[in-house]
Design a protein around this motif. Structure first.
Motif, PDB file in Angstrom:
ATOM      1  N   ALA A 168       0.834  -1.202   0.000  1.00 46.65           N
ATOM      2  CA  ALA A 168       0.000   0.000   0.000  1.00 46.65           C
ATOM      3  C   ALA A 168       0.871   1.256   0.000  1.00 46.65           C
ATOM      4  O   ALA A 168       1.930   1.290   0.639  1.00 46.65           O
ATOM      5  CB  ALA A 168      -0.918   0.002   1.215  1.00 46.65           C
ATOM      6  N   TYR A 169       0.401   2.287  -0.682  1.00 46.81           N
ATOM      7  CA  TYR A 169       1.137   3.549  -0.785  1.00 46.81           C
ATOM      8  C   TYR A 169       0.217   4.725  -0.457  1.00 46.81           C
ATOM      9  O   TYR A 169      -0.976   4.698  -0.744  1.00 46.81           O
ATOM     10  CB  TYR A 169       1.703   3.718  -2.197  1.00 46.81           C
ATOM     11  CG  TYR A 169       2.777   2.716  -2.528  1.00 46.81           C
ATOM     12  CD1 TYR A 169       4.122   2.999  -2.290  1.00 46.81           C
ATOM     13  CD2 TYR A 169       2.457   1.462  -3.056  1.00 46.81           C
ATOM     14  CE1 TYR A 169       5.112   2.068  -2.570  1.00 46.81           C
ATOM     15  CE2 TYR A 169       3.441   0.527  -3.344  1.00 46.81           C
ATOM     16  CZ  TYR A 169       4.769   0.833  -3.099  1.00 46.81           C
ATOM     17  OH  TYR A 169       5.756  -0.085  -3.370  1.00 46.81           O
ATOM     18  N   ASP A 170       0.816   5.750   0.109  1.00 44.35           N
ATOM     19  CA  ASP A 170       0.126   6.972   0.535  1.00 44.35           C
ATOM     20  C   ASP A 170       0.968   8.150   0.068  1.00 44.35           C
ATOM     21  O   ASP A 170       2.054   8.388   0.596  1.00 44.35           O
ATOM     22  CB  ASP A 170      -0.009   6.952   2.064  1.00 44.35           C
ATOM     23  CG  ASP A 170      -0.075   8.347   2.673  1.00 44.35           C
ATOM     24  OD1 ASP A 170      -0.939   9.120   2.234  1.00 44.35           O
ATOM     25  OD2 ASP A 170       0.740   8.649   3.581  1.00 44.35           O
ATOM     26  N   ILE A 171       0.510   8.867  -0.932  1.00 42.92           N
ATOM     27  CA  ILE A 171       1.316   9.945  -1.510  1.00 42.92           C
ATOM     28  C   ILE A 171       0.502  11.227  -1.625  1.00 42.92           C
ATOM     29  O   ILE A 171      -0.733  11.210  -1.604  1.00 42.92           O
ATOM     30  CB  ILE A 171       1.880   9.551  -2.898  1.00 42.92           C
ATOM     31  CG1 ILE A 171       0.744   9.210  -3.862  1.00 42.92           C
ATOM     32  CG2 ILE A 171       2.844   8.377  -2.766  1.00 42.92           C
ATOM     33  CD1 ILE A 171       1.206   8.891  -5.257  1.00 42.92           C
ATOM     34  N   GLY A 172       1.208  12.338  -1.740  1.00 41.47           N
ATOM     35  CA  GLY A 172       0.570  13.632  -1.936  1.00 41.47           C
ATOM     36  C   GLY A 172       0.934  14.192  -3.298  1.00 41.47           C
ATOM     37  O   GLY A 172       2.102  14.162  -3.700  1.00 41.47           O
ATOM     38  N   LEU A 173      -0.067  14.698  -4.002  1.00 42.95           N
ATOM     39  CA  LEU A 173       0.138  15.241  -5.346  1.00 42.95           C
ATOM     40  C   LEU A 173      -0.765  16.444  -5.562  1.00 42.95           C
ATOM     41  O   LEU A 173      -1.842  16.554  -4.956  1.00 42.95           O
ATOM     42  CB  LEU A 173      -0.198  14.188  -6.413  1.00 42.95           C
ATOM     43  CG  LEU A 173       0.662  12.922  -6.476  1.00 42.95           C
ATOM     44  CD1 LEU A 173      -0.041  11.872  -7.315  1.00 42.95           C
ATOM     45  CD2 LEU A 173       2.033  13.235  -7.046  1.00 42.95           C
ATOM     46  N   ALA A 174      -0.362  17.323  -6.446  1.00 46.45           N
ATOM     47  CA  ALA A 174      -1.253  18.398  -6.871  1.00 46.45           C
ATOM     48  C   ALA A 174      -2.488  17.780  -7.519  1.00 46.45           C
ATOM     49  O   ALA A 174      -2.381  16.839  -8.320  1.00 46.45           O
ATOM     50  CB  ALA A 174      -0.541  19.320  -7.852  1.00 46.45           C
ATOM     51  N   LEU A 180       8.183   8.717  -9.833  1.00 46.97           N
ATOM     52  CA  LEU A 180       7.157   9.546 -10.458  1.00 46.97           C
ATOM     53  C   LEU A 180       6.692  10.664  -9.526  1.00 46.97           C
ATOM     54  O   LEU A 180       6.428  11.785  -9.970  1.00 46.97           O
ATOM     55  CB  LEU A 180       5.955   8.679 -10.859  1.00 46.97           C
ATOM     56  CG  LEU A 180       6.082   7.913 -12.172  1.00 46.97           C
ATOM     57  CD1 LEU A 180       4.924   6.942 -12.337  1.00 46.97           C
ATOM     58  CD2 LEU A 180       6.123   8.882 -13.353  1.00 46.97           C
ATOM     59  N   VAL A 181       6.595  10.349  -8.238  1.00 40.92           N
ATOM     60  CA  VAL A 181       6.212  11.381  -7.267  1.00 40.92           C
ATOM     61  C   VAL A 181       7.210  12.534  -7.295  1.00 40.92           C
ATOM     62  O   VAL A 181       6.830  13.711  -7.319  1.00 40.92           O
ATOM     63  CB  VAL A 181       6.136  10.780  -5.848  1.00 40.92           C
ATOM     64  CG1 VAL A 181       6.053  11.891  -4.792  1.00 40.92           C
ATOM     65  CG2 VAL A 181       4.925   9.861  -5.722  1.00 40.92           C
ATOM     66  N   ARG A 182       8.506  12.205  -7.314  1.00 40.91           N
ATOM     67  CA  ARG A 182       9.526  13.257  -7.361  1.00 40.91           C
ATOM     68  C   ARG A 182       9.423  14.050  -8.656  1.00 40.91           C
ATOM     69  O   ARG A 182       9.499  15.290  -8.636  1.00 40.91           O
ATOM     70  CB  ARG A 182      10.919  12.649  -7.230  1.00 40.91           C
ATOM     71  CG  ARG A 182      12.037  13.683  -7.342  1.00 40.91           C
ATOM     72  CD  ARG A 182      13.403  13.107  -7.045  1.00 40.91           C
ATOM     73  NE  ARG A 182      13.757  12.001  -7.927  1.00 40.91           N
ATOM     74  CZ  ARG A 182      14.921  11.358  -7.872  1.00 40.91           C
ATOM     75  NH1 ARG A 182      15.821  11.701  -6.963  1.00 40.91           N
ATOM     76  NH2 ARG A 182      15.177  10.377  -8.702  1.00 40.91           N
ATOM     77  N   GLU A 183       9.223  13.367  -9.774  1.00 37.51           N
ATOM     78  CA  GLU A 183       9.141  14.048 -11.064  1.00 37.51           C
ATOM     79  C   GLU A 183       7.973  15.016 -11.110  1.00 37.51           C
ATOM     80  O   GLU A 183       8.077  16.117 -11.680  1.00 37.51           O
ATOM     81  CB  GLU A 183       8.999  13.001 -12.171  1.00 37.51           C
ATOM     82  CG  GLU A 183       8.968  13.590 -13.577  1.00 37.51           C
ATOM     83  CD  GLU A 183       8.823  12.521 -14.646  1.00 37.51           C
ATOM     84  OE1 GLU A 183       8.294  12.844 -15.728  1.00 37.51           O
ATOM     85  OE2 GLU A 183       9.229  11.358 -14.396  1.00 37.51           O
ATOM     86  N   ILE A 184       6.864  14.632 -10.498  1.00 39.94           N
ATOM     87  CA  ILE A 184       5.659  15.463 -10.554  1.00 39.94           C
ATOM     88  C   ILE A 184       5.634  16.510  -9.432  1.00 39.94           C
ATOM     89  O   ILE A 184       4.811  17.409  -9.426  1.00 39.94           O
ATOM     90  CB  ILE A 184       4.410  14.548 -10.523  1.00 39.94           C
ATOM     91  CG1 ILE A 184       4.315  13.777 -11.846  1.00 39.94           C
ATOM     92  CG2 ILE A 184       3.127  15.308 -10.301  1.00 39.94           C
ATOM     93  CD1 ILE A 184       3.174  12.785 -11.920  1.00 39.94           C
ATOM     94  N   ALA A 220      11.138  14.182  -1.603  1.00 39.61           N
ATOM     95  CA  ALA A 220      10.111  15.166  -1.280  1.00 39.61           C
ATOM     96  C   ALA A 220      10.647  16.352  -0.485  1.00 39.61           C
ATOM     97  O   ALA A 220       9.981  17.381  -0.405  1.00 39.61           O
ATOM     98  CB  ALA A 220       8.980  14.496  -0.491  1.00 39.61           C
ATOM     99  N   ARG A 221      11.831  16.206   0.114  1.00 36.17           N
ATOM    100  CA  ARG A 221      12.428  17.282   0.899  1.00 36.17           C
ATOM    101  C   ARG A 221      13.828  17.588   0.380  1.00 36.17           C
ATOM    102  O   ARG A 221      14.562  16.689  -0.016  1.00 36.17           O
ATOM    103  CB  ARG A 221      12.521  16.894   2.373  1.00 36.17           C
ATOM    104  CG  ARG A 221      11.175  16.662   3.053  1.00 36.17           C
ATOM    105  CD  ARG A 221      10.373  17.932   3.167  1.00 36.17           C
ATOM    106  NE  ARG A 221       9.208  17.753   4.033  1.00 36.17           N
ATOM    107  CZ  ARG A 221       8.259  18.653   4.211  1.00 36.17           C
ATOM    108  NH1 ARG A 221       8.336  19.817   3.575  1.00 36.17           N
ATOM    109  NH2 ARG A 221       7.243  18.411   5.007  1.00 36.17           N
TER     110      ARG A 221
END
Length: 470
Positions: free
Chosen positions: A350-356, A417-421, A442-443
């Motif tokens: 399972a994954y939990d990510i934040g995106l625009a 992909l999270v970093r790219e976006i 992310a930081r």
């Protein structure tokens, strides 16, 4: 207090601590319960040297003093429902469990606050608020098991962030025990208090690496007197974004939740989990909208009128409106069935990510394609809170046990992909140990360096939950 230069015998020190705090307060060796060996993450359980179960901040401070004298690392534990290893011990550590620090100390009606002990389950807080005629809006699937101290430590999110904010927005004051045993009591009830640094934010979201939270002052809100919900089918994600904009503008402060499910999620819950959905299949996206107000005679017609106007503009392909609280719960069951994915899908990650919000569908399309192309037999489904920028996904290869799931490859694809976006590798579950290597996605280096500076200042010996987050 300064750490002693000579390390004393752990066995003797723990025995002395048991003598002071009582036999039920210190469990050693074979007495350590299996539940204290891990949280809900998939890490390998490790048995701590001992579990200390204080009943107040003074007891926590004594436990810390004992660990420091023996130079033993120690980890705070609450409900142990974390998903990133933040509360998991290592062999030879001491677990400081807050499971006996339970209870509502005060409800202040004039200030609309509740003061609670950190080990109190979230569901007990919700019920106490409700019984007193108030509403505490934080809500998670683990509400019956998770402890409020852990909710603060991870800055938990949940279903109603779009209206009430993350956990840190619901906290006015706290009591915390520092890594040297100092007790800081700042049980502030004031909404406006700019007297120096707002120190509580150092500890909220720090995952038990800067201090151990022992008591909390929470904000309470007026109890909702009306709840409306609609489950909608939309042609595509562009229509989802338009609907979110319309809900914010048309419902205003009534809007309490905006949950989105992609077609792969819908297919899994309706064909594999046996959910009887109130709208049909074949749509590009599905949205659960909830609104809460204080006057049903006004709020329900307003919600119905807003929804009809949206449908007349052609922004919805299909919609079902809840006619009772029982139907509201049934609609939420469609979204909450993901808690049973272990039984429905078998072993998965399972994954939990934040995106625009605007780029979520791009992420879903690219991620699903990349996982399927790079990992033979990999399936994935996508869903989330969306209105607050939080996307969840689960990925798996059928018939593989969890320890053989290609997690490292999945992580690299997803977090790359999270970093790219330009998103976050953790929207609401924290970093712990499982996401630590991806924190730099992310930081910035400067941000991580500042985190280390704070850790070194408060815990120079790195005995409190070492190796977590940074």
């Amino acid at each position: 207090m300064d750490i002693t230069t000579s390390v004393e015998s752990p066995d003797d020190l723990l025995a002395a601590l048991r003598q002071r705090l009582g036999p039920q307060a210190v469990l050693i060796g074979a007495e350590v319960p299996a539940r204290n060996c891990n949280d809900w993450s998939a890490t390998l359980p490790r048995t701590p040297l001992a579990v200390v179960r204080p009943t107040d901040a003074a007891g926590v401070s004594e436990a810390i003093a004992t660990c420091r004298k023996a130079h033993l690392p120690f980890v705070p534990q609450g409900g142990l429902t974390g998903l990133c290893g933040g509360a998991a011990p290592e062999a030879g550590w001491v677990a400081i469990s807050l499971e006996r620090m339970v209870g509502i100390e005060e409800i202040d009606r004039a200030c609309a606050t509740m003061t609670v002990k950190a080990g109190t389950p979230l569901e007990a807080i919700q019920k106490a608020a409700d019984d007193a005629g108030f509403f505490f809006p934080l809500d998670l699937g683990s509400r019956g098991s998770c402890a409020i101290g852990g909710n603060l430590s991870t800055n938990a999110g949940g279903n109603r962030v779009i209206r009430y904010g993350m956990t840190r927005e619901l906290v006015l004051g706290l009591e915390v025990v520092l890594p040297d045993g100092t007790v800081i009591t700042s049980l502030n009830k004031l909404l406006k208090n700019n007297a120096g640094y707002d120190l509580k934010h150092l500890f909220i979201g720090s995952e038990g690496t800067l201090g151990i939270i022992t008591r909390v002052v929470l904000r309470l809100f007026p109890k909702p007197r009306s709840t409306m919900a609609a489950l909608c089918g939309l042609k595509d994600y562009a229509a989802v974004v338009a609907l979110l904009d319309a809900a914010r503008g048309g419902l205003g402060p009534l809007l309490s939740a905006f949950e989105v499910m992609w077609p792969d999620y819908w297919e899994v819950i309706t064909t594999r989990a046996g959910v009887r959905a109130p709208v049909g299949a074949g749509h590009g996206c599905y949205v659960l909208i909830e609104a809460q107000g204080t006057d049903e005679s006004i709020d329900a017609p307003r919600f119905q009128s807003w929804l009809e106007a949206v449908m007349e503009r052609g922004e919805l392909a299909d919609a079902a409106v809840a006619q009772s609280l029982a139907q509201v719960k049934a609609f939420w069951a469609v979204r909450d069935i993901c808690a049973d994915f272990g039984q429905v899908l078998g072993p998965h990650i399972a994954y939990d990510i934040g995106l625009a919000v605007a780029r979520m569908d791009e992420f879903v399309t690219r991620c699903k394609t990349a996982l399927a192309a790079d990992i033979a037999g990999c399936e994935s489904v996508y869903y989330g809170h969306i209105g607050d920028g939080n996307l969840h996904l689960v990925a798996w290869v059928k018939d593989l046990p969890v320890e053989r799931q290609p997690k490292e490859t999945m992580d690299a694809i997803i977090y790359g992909l999270v970093r790219e976006i330009g998103g976050s590798v953790s929207a609401e579950h924290g970093i712990g140990t499982l996401k630590k290597q991806w924190l730099g996605h992310a930081r910035s280096e400067a941000e991580i360096a500042l985190m280390r500076t704070l850790k070194n200042a408060l815990d120079p010996d790195h005995l409190l939950n070492p190796g977590k987050v940074i």
